[in-house]
Design a protein around this motif. Sequence first.
Motif, PDB file in Angstrom:
ATOM      1  N   ASP A   1      73.318 -21.692  70.167  1.00 31.46           N
ATOM      2  CA  ASP A   1      74.022 -20.545  70.715  1.00 31.46           C
ATOM      3  C   ASP A   1      73.092 -19.337  70.599  1.00 31.46           C
ATOM      4  O   ASP A   1      72.084 -19.370  69.882  1.00 31.46           O
ATOM      5  N   ILE A   2      73.430 -18.298  71.294  1.00 29.17           N
ATOM      6  CA  ILE A   2      72.487 -17.181  71.435  1.00 29.17           C
ATOM      7  C   ILE A   2      72.193 -16.524  70.083  1.00 29.17           C
ATOM      8  O   ILE A   2      71.046 -16.156  69.798  1.00 29.17           O
ATOM      9  N   THR A   3      73.208 -16.418  69.200  1.00 29.23           N
ATOM     10  CA  THR A   3      72.994 -15.772  67.899  1.00 29.23           C
ATOM     11  C   THR A   3      72.041 -16.607  67.050  1.00 29.23           C
ATOM     12  O   THR A   3      71.103 -16.084  66.442  1.00 29.23           O
ATOM     13  N   THR A   4      72.289 -17.909  67.009  1.00 28.64           N
ATOM     14  CA  THR A   4      71.454 -18.770  66.161  1.00 28.64           C
ATOM     15  C   THR A   4      70.034 -18.850  66.724  1.00 28.64           C
ATOM     16  O   THR A   4      69.060 -18.837  65.963  1.00 28.64           O
ATOM     17  N   ALA A   5      69.913 -18.923  68.033  1.00 32.12           N
ATOM     18  CA  ALA A   5      68.575 -18.979  68.642  1.00 32.12           C
ATOM     19  C   ALA A   5      67.739 -17.780  68.190  1.00 32.12           C
ATOM     20  O   ALA A   5      66.532 -17.896  67.975  1.00 32.12           O
ATOM     21  N   GLY A   6      68.414 -16.646  67.982  1.00 36.46           N
ATOM     22  CA  GLY A   6      67.702 -15.428  67.595  1.00 36.46           C
ATOM     23  C   GLY A   6      67.162 -15.440  66.178  1.00 36.46           C
ATOM     24  O   GLY A   6      66.240 -14.687  65.862  1.00 36.46           O
ATOM     25  N   ILE A   7      67.706 -16.293  65.309  1.00 33.85           N
ATOM     26  CA  ILE A   7      67.246 -16.263  63.911  1.00 33.85           C
ATOM     27  C   ILE A   7      66.317 -17.420  63.552  1.00 33.85           C
ATOM     28  O   ILE A   7      65.776 -17.473  62.454  1.00 33.85           O
ATOM     29  N   LEU A   8      66.130 -18.348  64.475  1.00 23.10           N
ATOM     30  CA  LEU A   8      65.351 -19.543  64.117  1.00 23.10           C
ATOM     31  C   LEU A   8      63.863 -19.374  64.401  1.00 23.10           C
ATOM     32  O   LEU A   8      63.489 -18.809  65.430  1.00 23.10           O
ATOM     33  N   PRO A   9      63.010 -19.885  63.526  1.00 25.24           N
ATOM     34  CA  PRO A   9      61.574 -19.905  63.816  1.00 25.24           C
ATOM     35  C   PRO A   9      61.276 -21.101  64.711  1.00 25.24           C
ATOM     36  O   PRO A   9      61.104 -22.213  64.234  1.00 25.24           O
ATOM     37  N   LEU A  10      61.252 -20.870  65.999  1.00 22.96           N
ATOM     38  CA  LEU A  10      61.223 -22.005  66.923  1.00 22.96           C
ATOM     39  C   LEU A  10      59.955 -22.076  67.764  1.00 22.96           C
ATOM     40  O   LEU A  10      59.975 -22.621  68.867  1.00 22.96           O
ATOM     41  N   SER A  11      58.855 -21.556  67.237  1.00 21.03           N
ATOM     42  CA  SER A  11      57.655 -21.566  68.061  1.00 21.03           C
ATOM     43  C   SER A  11      57.242 -23.012  68.350  1.00 21.03           C
ATOM     44  O   SER A  11      57.339 -23.890  67.493  1.00 21.03           O
ATOM     45  N   GLY A  12      56.848 -23.236  69.577  1.00 22.32           N
ATOM     46  CA  GLY A  12      56.440 -24.578  69.979  1.00 22.32           C
ATOM     47  C   GLY A  12      57.602 -25.443  70.429  1.00 22.32           C
ATOM     48  O   GLY A  12      57.407 -26.586  70.832  1.00 22.32           O
ATOM     49  N   LEU A  13      58.816 -24.922  70.359  1.00 21.32           N
ATOM     50  CA  LEU A  13      59.973 -25.713  70.787  1.00 21.32           C
ATOM     51  C   LEU A  13      60.580 -25.100  72.047  1.00 21.32           C
ATOM     52  O   LEU A  13      60.506 -23.889  72.264  1.00 21.32           O
ATOM     53  N   GLU A  14      61.193 -25.950  72.858  1.00 26.32           N
ATOM     54  CA  GLU A  14      61.941 -25.437  74.017  1.00 26.32           C
ATOM     55  C   GLU A  14      63.378 -25.200  73.566  1.00 26.32           C
ATOM     56  O   GLU A  14      63.982 -26.070  72.943  1.00 26.32           O
ATOM     57  N   VAL A  15      63.895 -24.014  73.853  1.00 27.99           N
ATOM     58  CA  VAL A  15      65.259 -23.699  73.422  1.00 27.99           C
ATOM     59  C   VAL A  15      66.184 -23.626  74.639  1.00 27.99           C
ATOM     60  O   VAL A  15      65.937 -22.871  75.570  1.00 27.99           O
ATOM     61  N   ILE A  16      67.232 -24.442  74.614  1.00 23.71           N
ATOM     62  CA  ILE A  16      68.273 -24.348  75.640  1.00 23.71           C
ATOM     63  C   ILE A  16      69.442 -23.602  75.003  1.00 23.71           C
ATOM     64  O   ILE A  16      69.897 -23.965  73.919  1.00 23.71           O
TER      65      ILE A  16
END
Length: 258
Positions: A180-195
Amino acid sequence: MKSGIFTKVIARRPPLSLGGGITAAGLGSPDPRLALIQHEAYCEALRSCDVEVILLDAAPEFPDSTFVEDTAVIAGGRAVITRPGHPSRLGEAELIEPVLSRYLEIDRITPPGRLDGGDVLEIDDLILIGLSERTDAEGAAQLCGFLEHDGFSCGNVPVAGGLHLKSGVSYLGNGVVLADITTAGILPLSGLEVITVADGEEYCANCITVNGRILFPSGFPRTRDILACTGLEIIELDMSEFRKMDGGLSCLSLRMNI
Ligand code: CIR
């Protein structure tokens, strides 16, 4: 280690006392008989993904005990029995240990640490641990100590909204995360595709990938259609009664690849 490949899962039938569990959902009382039917469909969907389902009897003395995911973290041939963060669920850890010890090496989170499995997100070799109302820094550090031995790297993230970290995010495999948009904002997700889930469909951020298929809650058509881009088959499951108790799809199983 590749996520999303499983040979066995452990699930526990929901008890008639389900409605006595903890919830902040405000969606009314669950119908325990309908929950049982939905749980059977969940187990059947897992079997259709070539997974053996080890189905445990209901434990009516623990109304939330069908949410087995919170009682252990399974990674790298090891099961870490948790110390659930809500007092009413503490005894569930003891209840799950005998069955897990048949298959896996056992470690335990010990006091004063607190940790719910719903706060632990496995992204291949990376383990993200949500610090929430249920999981504290001590519990996270203990888990990390066990898993780093097995080659995982661990990181903590603050859980801002929702019960657990995985209430807002799932790893679909192949470098793709659904959040969800809130969680996407707090995760260190470099190198991953986020839907990102469609607006208003936040509940479906919790789903599971099993052997190339996504088990996904029914009633979230816009996000389901977005997920078509993954090329993965989607199996929709009615989760209405578990949702009333703040439970999502991942909560209902402990998944192993052994
Ligand atoms: C609880 O509040 O602990 C249960 N009613 C719901 C637990 C859901 N578990 C999960 O998200 N892993």
